[in-house]
Design a protein around this motif. Structure first.
Motif, PDB file in Angstrom:
ATOM      1  N   UNK A  16       0.813  -1.223   0.000  1.00  0.00           N
ATOM      2  CA  UNK A  16       0.000   0.000   0.000  1.00  0.00           C
ATOM      3  C   UNK A  16       0.841   1.265   0.000  1.00  0.00           C
ATOM      4  N   UNK A  17       2.142   1.114   0.200  1.00  0.00           N
ATOM      5  CA  UNK A  17       3.028   2.276   0.212  1.00  0.00           C
ATOM      6  C   UNK A  17       3.195   2.929   1.570  1.00  0.00           C
ATOM      7  N   UNK A  18       2.587   2.352   2.619  1.00  0.00           N
ATOM      8  CA  UNK A  18       2.700   2.944   3.954  1.00  0.00           C
ATOM      9  C   UNK A  18       4.065   2.708   4.582  1.00  0.00           C
ATOM     10  N   UNK A  19       4.693   1.584   4.242  1.00  0.00           N
ATOM     11  CA  UNK A  19       6.044   1.283   4.729  1.00  0.00           C
ATOM     12  C   UNK A  19       6.960   1.118   3.522  1.00  0.00           C
ATOM     13  N   UNK A  20       8.083   1.841   3.543  1.00  0.00           N
ATOM     14  CA  UNK A  20       9.054   1.697   2.453  1.00  0.00           C
ATOM     15  C   UNK A  20      10.455   1.366   2.946  1.00  0.00           C
ATOM     16  N   UNK A  39      15.531  -1.231   1.829  1.00  0.00           N
ATOM     17  CA  UNK A  39      14.329  -0.989   1.034  1.00  0.00           C
ATOM     18  C   UNK A  39      13.342  -2.105   1.356  1.00  0.00           C
ATOM     19  N   UNK A  40      12.116  -1.734   1.708  1.00  0.00           N
ATOM     20  CA  UNK A  40      11.173  -2.718   2.230  1.00  0.00           C
ATOM     21  C   UNK A  40      10.926  -3.893   1.279  1.00  0.00           C
ATOM     22  N   UNK A  94       7.773   2.075  13.427  1.00  0.00           N
ATOM     23  CA  UNK A  94       8.413   3.167  14.160  1.00  0.00           C
ATOM     24  C   UNK A  94       7.664   4.439  13.773  1.00  0.00           C
ATOM     25  N   UNK A  95       6.655   4.829  14.544  1.00  0.00           N
ATOM     26  CA  UNK A  95       5.734   5.888  14.106  1.00  0.00           C
ATOM     27  C   UNK A  95       6.365   7.267  13.989  1.00  0.00           C
ATOM     28  N   UNK A  96       7.489   7.508  14.695  1.00  0.00           N
ATOM     29  CA  UNK A  96       8.092   8.832  14.600  1.00  0.00           C
ATOM     30  C   UNK A  96       8.994   8.978  13.369  1.00  0.00           C
ATOM     31  N   UNK A 100       8.503   3.727   8.187  1.00  0.00           N
ATOM     32  CA  UNK A 100       9.602   2.912   8.703  1.00  0.00           C
ATOM     33  C   UNK A 100       9.117   1.814   9.644  1.00  0.00           C
ATOM     34  N   UNK A 101       9.694   0.640   9.472  1.00  0.00           N
ATOM     35  CA  UNK A 101       9.560  -0.461  10.418  1.00  0.00           C
ATOM     36  C   UNK A 101      10.948  -0.823  10.928  1.00  0.00           C
TER      37      UNK A 101
END
Length: 455
Positions: A16-20, A39-40, A94-96, A100-101
């Motif tokens: 979905x593009x939320x995590x890259x 890169x995710x 990692x919400x900040x 990112x995860x």
């Protein structure tokens, strides 16, 4: 738990593009996160199995300079690779950091075996001992730190002297004082919660600008991971808010030091009953197991102090009348004792008050477990409870007063050599000796400049 991800959930978020970006990180000898940003899509396709990193990462000092003389890795051996193998149970957002995860990795050799001197490996070895006794170890870290109305850049330009804090007076439990800091502290609490680290509370501490943050207890390996992510996250969130943070044990000799009190208890292997409490036992409902475990920690406290106080600076925190212990006694709900019994019923636990905020949780937990399990295995008898002011009592055993003294105690510890491994103890003795050597050959400002941000 909020923030934690399964591999399928990560895949959906990548699609979905939320995590890259996926940060693959291992804890280093100083307890910091080191690793790579992947890169995710590449992580999901390939690096989910492992990635490689230079084995010098477990031979560097606080400044990331390679230290000569290690058996495990050196220039002579060519500084080869080891592998970082993701522990997918630690995968989280990692919400900040946008998109990112993060995943914590085990450090393994080319045969897939844990690298023995890697901090996570050292703790896992002690947890295998606990599991063999059909138990689980639960821990919690109470971390303190100083917050500054400075950026890391401005602090560096001032040589870490004369730094501005949000308050100029003691703010322990002080609600108005901490309201001045609430903008960043709220971001820290909410950010950590969003990263799957359940926060219980934050509060003002003894020094101006000093905060404490408490997170929910967990099994020891999970708690060590939480501790490490928490420290890294607090630094990152501070930087994003134009603030600076330090976890130095004693950044200013005139002010209170920053501690890491470690709470520890043993439960049965199904984690449904606490094994430290027996309502028929004396004193304080402490079971025989609890008494033996605490007796082991007391007996080996001097030997394991290095793993609780790993820097030259750490020993500046041990000052009488400062809420930092200087002695090796136990007491019930007594903050002058090095080891304090807390709680009642199933919450009964041992609080080790020796550690500073600069400790590596994997090493500290492993040492505390090794000492405690030795007490259980040898059915050690617990000494009588100390009562009163331990600071003002002569003739009781004291903690090592310097890094050099702590290393001397570790060097002669048969218990820790047997539990952690000869090569592991020698590896960390070399680390501590190099720290002492560098301190002695450089000006004292170096201690602040290297420890303030990078420690």
């Amino acid at each position: 738990m909020k923030g934690l991800l399964t591999l399928d959930q990560l895949s959906d978020l990548v699609t979905s593009g939320e995590i890259d970006t996926v940060v693959m990180a291992m804890p280093d000898m100083q307890g910091r996160l080191v690793g790579k940003r992947m890169a995710a899509p590449y992580f999901l396709d390939t690096a989910v199995h492992e990635t490689h990193a230079c084995n010098y990462l477990l031979t560097v000092d606080t400044d990331m300079e390679p230290v000569p003389g290690y058996k495990a890795a050196s220039w002579a051996q060519g500084y080869g690779d080891f592998a970082l193998k993701p522990d997918l149970a630690t995968l989280r957002r990692i919400p900040w950091l946008p998109g990112t995860a993060l995943v914590i990795c085990d450090t393994v050799d080319h045969h897939g075996e844990d690298v023995p001197h890697a901090p996570r490996s050292i703790l896992k070895k002690q947890l295998k001992r606990v599991a063999a006794m059909k138990m689980k170890a639960f821990t919690a870290s109470e971390l303190e730190f100083y917050l500054f109305d400075e950026t890391y850049e401005s602090a560096h330009e001032k040589y870490y002297r004369g730094l501005k804090t949000p308050n100029w007076y003691i703010e322990d439990y002080h609600v108005f004082a901490t309201s001045k800091e609430e903008g960043i502290m709220r971001a820290i609490r909410n950010g950590l919660e969003g990263a799957g680290i359940p926060v219980e509370n934050s509060k003002g501490e003894w020094g101006p600008g000093q905060e404490e943050i408490n997170i929910r207890y967990a099994e020891a390996l999970e708690m060590a991971d939480r501790h490490t992510i928490l420290k890294n996250g607090i630094k990152e969130i501070a930087w994003l808010h134009g603030k600076a943070i330090t976890f130095m044990a004693k950044w200013n000799y005139e002010l209170a030091g920053s501690s890491c009190h470690i709470h520890m208890s043993l439960w049965d292997e199904k984690a449904k009953s606490a094994l430290f409490f027996d309502d028929k036992a004396q004193p304080h409902g402490m079971s025989e197991l609890c008494q033996q475990f605490l007796a082991g920690q007391l007996r080996h406290a001097r030997e394991m102090t290095y793993f609780l106080a790993p820097q030259v600076n750490s020993y500046k925190r041990f000052v009488n009348g400062s809420f930092a212990p200087t002695n090796i006694v136990w007491s019930n709900d007594n903050r002058t004792a090095g080891f304090r019994m807390c709680g009642t019923g199933k919450s009964l636990r041992i609080e080790c008050r020796v550690g500073g905020a600069d400790l590596n949780p994997y090493l500290a937990y492993a040492a505390l477990l090794a000492a405690g399990l030795e007490g259980v295995e040898n059915k050690l008898k617990l000494e009588p409870e100390f009562t009163g002011d331990a600071y003002g009592t002569a003739g009781i055993p004291s903690l090592p007063k310097s890094l050099h003294a702590a290393l001397t105690e570790l060097e002669k510890s048969d218990t820790l050599r047997a539990a952690l491994g000869e090569d592991v103890v020698e590896h960390y003795l070399h680390t501590g000796r190099w720290e002492q050597h560098e301190y002695e050959r450089r000006v004292t400002d170096w201690e602040l400049m290297r420890g303030f941000e990078r420690g």
